[in-house]
Design an enzyme around this catalytic site. Structure first.
Site, mmCIF file in Angstrom:
data_model
loop_
_atom_site.group_PDB
_atom_site.id
_atom_site.type_symbol
_atom_site.label_atom_id
_atom_site.label_comp_id
_atom_site.label_asym_id
_atom_site.label_seq_id
_atom_site.Cartn_x
_atom_site.Cartn_y
_atom_site.Cartn_z
ATOM 1 N N ASP A 24 0.842 -1.198 0.000
ATOM 2 C CA ASP A 24 0.000 0.000 0.000
ATOM 3 C C ASP A 24 0.881 1.254 0.000
ATOM 4 O OD1 ASP A 24 -2.346 1.425 0.005
ATOM 5 O OD2 ASP A 24 -2.656 1.278 2.167
ATOM 6 N N HIS A 41 2.156 3.188 -9.105
ATOM 7 C CA HIS A 41 1.918 1.764 -9.374
ATOM 8 C C HIS A 41 3.071 1.180 -10.199
ATOM 9 C CE1 HIS A 41 -1.895 2.164 -7.531
ATOM 10 N NE2 HIS A 41 -2.501 2.790 -8.521
ATOM 11 N N LEU A 135 10.340 -20.845 -4.657
ATOM 12 C CA LEU A 135 9.309 -20.003 -4.031
ATOM 13 C C LEU A 135 7.978 -20.119 -4.773
ATOM 14 C CD1 LEU A 135 8.787 -17.469 -2.037
ATOM 15 C CD2 LEU A 135 9.195 -16.094 -4.073
HETATM 16 C C1 IPE Z 1 -5.542 -2.684 0.094
HETATM 17 O O1 IPE Z 1 -5.126 -1.383 -0.205
HETATM 18 C C2 IPE Z 1 -5.614 -3.508 -1.134
HETATM 19 C C3 IPE Z 1 -4.372 -3.681 -1.886
HETATM 20 C C4 IPE Z 1 -3.188 -3.300 -1.528
HETATM 21 C C5 IPE Z 1 -4.542 -4.345 -3.134
HETATM 22 P P1 IPE Z 1 -6.195 -0.193 -0.306
HETATM 23 O O2 IPE Z 1 -5.401 1.032 -0.473
HETATM 24 O O3 IPE Z 1 -7.205 -0.492 -1.343
HETATM 25 O O4 IPE Z 1 -6.876 -0.286 1.123
HETATM 26 P P2 IPE Z 1 -7.833 0.735 1.894
HETATM 27 O O5 IPE Z 1 -8.927 1.107 0.970
HETATM 28 O O6 IPE Z 1 -7.002 1.935 2.264
HETATM 29 O O7 IPE Z 1 -8.269 -0.016 3.104
HETATM 30 C C1 IPE Z 2 -1.633 0.162 -3.282
HETATM 31 O O1 IPE Z 2 -1.388 1.518 -3.357
HETATM 32 C C2 IPE Z 2 -1.851 -0.467 -4.644
HETATM 33 C C3 IPE Z 2 -3.241 -0.839 -4.925
HETATM 34 C C4 IPE Z 2 -4.240 -0.836 -4.084
HETATM 35 C C5 IPE Z 2 -3.506 -1.271 -6.273
HETATM 36 P P1 IPE Z 2 -2.572 2.575 -3.323
HETATM 37 O O2 IPE Z 2 -2.980 2.853 -4.737
HETATM 38 O O3 IPE Z 2 -3.663 2.131 -2.440
HETATM 39 O O4 IPE Z 2 -1.828 3.833 -2.742
HETATM 40 P P2 IPE Z 2 -2.401 4.890 -1.698
HETATM 41 O O5 IPE Z 2 -2.889 4.113 -0.511
HETATM 42 O O6 IPE Z 2 -3.483 5.643 -2.371
HETATM 43 O O7 IPE Z 2 -1.208 5.743 -1.383
HETATM 44 MG MG MG Z 3 -4.060 2.436 -0.455
#
Ligand code: IPE
Ligand code: IPE
Ligand code: MG
Length: 249
Positions: A24, A41, A135
């Site tokens: 995240d 990303h 792995l």
């Molecule tokens: C959780 O991240 C899902 C993934 C990393 C794929 P999010 O960024 O979507 O989670 P929330 O919405 O902050 O809980």
């Molecule tokens: C996690 O990073 C990747 C996915 C959920 C695909 P985020 O896109 O949730 O990044 P933040 O949380 O907005 O910084």
């Molecule tokens: Mg996020």
């Protein structure tokens, strides 16, 4: 048969056998640099590569990476479509490399909502790497912990089961051939599970870091594993009941 941590106490392992990560913070990483979210990303994929390599070298047997949740479909259409494109190109580029490194790839999640091209690439990459013995890397995409449990229960109903045990349910979860995660890591500073592996995380050690996912490197992975090694995994017992080499502090 994989032992359930709530049925019998699992063996202790100094290196976690299974690491599960919520990656995240990609969007915030980009925002800090005044870049579009999708740039985060893209950089996140580099961190994925490095983490896979690090886990393989450190002797982790199973690695699950949460890449797209069942709730991530709620994001703006352009971001969802960029992520789908990124999955396709990553599978195209990385499948051969994973295969060369003896890594077995699995994609866990519903898949039904993916474009046919993405579904086909997943099938091809899994087939290419299916017999590998290093792995096992599971990418959780269109994955939700609640979906996983319901899917397992519905399979059992379809099989005519009249009684469900922990073992029969576990075996029908989408990564039911892997042991429960020993170590759960979430980057990005949030301290929540966000519908990740709800059943399997029952006794996992939880590790949260403020690092944003694109900044998660080998050193950060080693810090998480070092923290794991300090944990006393009691599974309901008292400290005194543990073998001396498993007692901490
Ligand atoms: C959780 O991240 C899902 C993934 C990393 C794929 P999010 O960024 O979507 O989670 P929330 O919405 O902050 O809980
Ligand atoms: C996690 O990073 C990747 C996915 C959920 C695909 P985020 O896109 O949730 O990044 P933040 O949380 O907005 O910084
Ligand atoms: Mg996020």
């Amino acid at each position: 048969m994989l032992g359930s941590s709530t049925v019998a106490v699992p063996d202790a392992h100094p290196v976690p056998r299974h690491v599960a990560i919520i990656l995240d913070g990609n969007g915030r990483w980009a925002k800090k640099r005044l870049l579009p979210r999708v740039a985060g990303h893209k950089r996140g994929l580099d961190a994925v590569r490095e983490t896979v390599k690090g886990c393989a070298e450190m002797g982790v047997e199973y690695l699950t990476l949460f890449a797209f949740s069942t709730e991530n479909w709620r994001r703006p259409a352009e971001e969802v479509s960029f992520l789908m494109g990124l999955f396709i190109s990553a599978l195209e580029r990385e499948a051969k490399r994973l295969h060369e490194r003896n890594i077995r790839l699995k994609v866990i999640g519903s898949r039904e909502r993916f474009a046919p091209e993405l579904q086909a690439r997943i099938v091809a990459a899994e087939a290419l790497t299916a017999a590998n013995t290093g792995l096992t890397l599971a990418i959780a995409a269109d994955y939700g912990g609640r979906w996983d449990i319901l899917n397992a229960v519905n399979q059992l109903i379809a099989e005519g089961a009249s009684h469900i045990s922990e073992d029969t349910l576990y075996g029908r979860l989408s990564f039911g051939d892997a042991p429960e995660p020993d170590l759960f890591i979430r980057t990005g500073g949030e301290q929540r599970i966000s519908n990740f592996l709800l059943w399997q995380l029952a006794y996992s050690e939880l590790y949260f870091t403020d690092l944003l996912w694109p900044d998660f490197d080998r050193q950060a992975l080693e810090a998480a594993i070092a923290s794991y090694r300090q944990r006393e995994r009691r599974y309901g017992r008292t400290s005194e009941q543990l073998p001396p080499d498993q007692q901490r502090g």
